[in-house]
Design an enzyme around this catalytic site. Structure first.
Site, short mmCIF file in Angstrom:
data_model
loop_
_atom_site.label_atom_id
_atom_site.label_comp_id
_atom_site.label_asym_id
_atom_site.label_seq_id
_atom_site.Cartn_x
_atom_site.Cartn_y
_atom_site.Cartn_z
CG HIS A 174 -2.05 -1.03 1.06
ND1 HIS A 174 -3.20 -0.83 0.34
CD2 HIS A 174 -2.12 -2.29 1.54
CE1 HIS A 174 -3.95 -1.93 0.39
NE2 HIS A 174 -3.31 -2.84 1.10
CB THR A 175 4.40 1.92 -0.27
OG1 THR A 175 4.70 0.68 -0.91
CG2 THR A 175 4.60 1.77 1.22
CB SER A 225 -11.98 -16.95 -20.48
OG SER A 225 -11.66 -17.54 -19.23
CB ALA A 240 -4.27 -16.53 -4.13
CB SER A 274 -6.80 -8.58 -12.34
OG SER A 274 -6.23 -7.91 -11.27
CG ASP A 300 -0.44 -5.68 -8.19
OD1 ASP A 300 0.48 -5.57 -7.35
OD2 ASP A 300 -1.64 -5.75 -7.87
#
Ligand code: GLA
Length: 385
Positions: free
Chosen positions: A36-37, A69, A123, A128, A172
């Site tokens: 969360h930085t 998919s 997880a 995504s 990410d």
């Protein structure tokens, strides 16, 4: 891994769309420290892992995208104009990537694609981001758009913001693309400079214990955390107008606005300011080969995420406590939180005992077994020949 995905994707592609097409892959991620930085302009310290999303793609000579998919056993077809947005949530990620590519001056010709993943969903391993990065990378290449890798990561992030409702940071998507085998990468989320750190700890292993719980409303809670940080930053800025991001604030500056912000916003900001420093401390410790300090920082992060940022949950706190009790070197909730995994730095000789005890005790307490994933730090986005 990727060879298994290829074996699943290839026949389906042939059945639906015929011969040809190129195969692309992008990775899921772990994060050693720096949670969360990213959206606060601080540092993160992630690595890409050996599982992710792979897609076989071929231009189809139309202006439509047709995707299947394998994991959802569903197909979607859409155009790439704003009003073409599909309903299916997995398809919105791909649509968003198309739109964000176009907004950056790229071309998106119609294409056919089949994709599948081996990164566990929900997880906290960024399935995504792997999906976005895989398609951003592939579309860039197939259309010869020439966007650089950082822009591809930013395309994934804006897809989350504009098409999926999550106001995430860049970690990410960045590491899904830039990840490198046996290295962690420290990204400065303010100026986007980054540095690779070799990570092959001798005598230690990294293991994830997946609580298999995923809390509803995680994305609105995530966005709320971000808003809290922004409120704290704005208040500090009234006294220190040069402050750009919360990550640059000194702890004493936060104390100066204690009475001006809610207790909750204060706690969120307190966590972030501490966490930014911990990333730097962990990098220093790693360079000295001091894994005990790395581990201690991980416990401190868990404490902060649980008590100040309040993104842990009973199951993850249980796993963290158990790790501490068993003298595991480091352990903490990883990723956005609200379920998902703990990441654990374990001395090799303790590994078997820790994993089997964690599985057993977790099952006794919560009635289901957690999953265990060994971490293998691997390369990010690429074409697979
Ligand atoms: C999610 C987001 C990232 C980051 C982490 C928490 O994974 O997508 O941008 O904020 O949570 O570190």
């Amino acid at each position: 891994m990727t060879s298994d995905l290829k074996a699943i994707i290839h026949p389906k592609f042939k059945e639906l769309f015929g011969e040809g097409g190129q195969l692309f892959f992008s990775a899921g991620r772990i994060n050693l420290i720096g949670e969360h930085t990213d959206y606060n302009g601080g540092y993160v310290f992630p690595g890409a892992i050996d599982c992710g999303i792979a897609a076989q793609i071929k231009l189809n000579g139309t202006d439509k995208v047709r995707v299947f998919s394998i994991d959802f056993n569903q197909s979607a077809e859409f155009g790439v104009e704003e009003y073409d947005a599909p309903e299916l949530s997995w398809a919105r990620y791909i649509f968003g990537v198309c739109r964000e590519t176009i907004k950056r001056g790229g071309k998106v010709a119609g294409f056919d694609a089949v994709f599948a993943g081996d990164v566990p969903l929900g997880a906290g391993l960024s399935s995504s981001a792997a999906l976005e990065s895989c398609f951003a990378y592939a579309i860039n290449q197939l259309n010869n758009n020439g966007l650089d890798k950082m822009e591809l990561a930013l395309i994934g992030q804006s897809t989350e913001h504009n098409y999926c409702g999550v106001m995430c940071g860049l970690m990410d998507q960045f590491v899904s693309i830039f990840g490198k085998k046996n290295s962690l990468v420290r990204l400065n989320c303010k100026d986007l400079s980054f540095e690779y750190f070799p990570f092959e700890p001798k005598g230690y292993r990294l293991v994830l214990i997946d609580s298999c719980v995923k809390h509803e409303l995680a994305s609105s809670a995530y966005n709320k955390r971000r808003e809290s940080c922004e409120k704290a930053r704005d208040e500090i800025r009234k006294i220190h107008p040069d402050l750009e991001t919360l990550s640059d604030a000194k702890r004493i500056w936060l104390d100066e606005v204690r009475d001006k912000i809610s207790r909750e916003d204060f706690m969120r900001a307190e966590y972030v300011i501490g966490e930014v420093q911990r990333v730097l401390d962990v990098c220093d410790a790693l360079e000295r080969g001091d894994y005990e300090t790395v581990g201690e920082m991980m416990y401190q992060t868990h404490f902060g995420l649980s008590r100040l940022y309040e993104v842990s949950c009973e199951e993850l706190d249980f796993l963290n406590k158990l790790a501490r009790k068993m003298d595991v070197t480091g352990s903490r909730v990883m990723g956005g939180g609200f379920g998902g995994c703990t990441i654990n730095l374990v001395r090799s000789e303790l590994y078997n005992d820790f994993v089997s005890t964690a599985v057993k005790e977790f099952k006794n307490k919560f009635g289901h077994e957690p999953k265990v994933y060994d971490v293998i730090i691997s390369d990010g986005a690429r074409e697979i020949k």
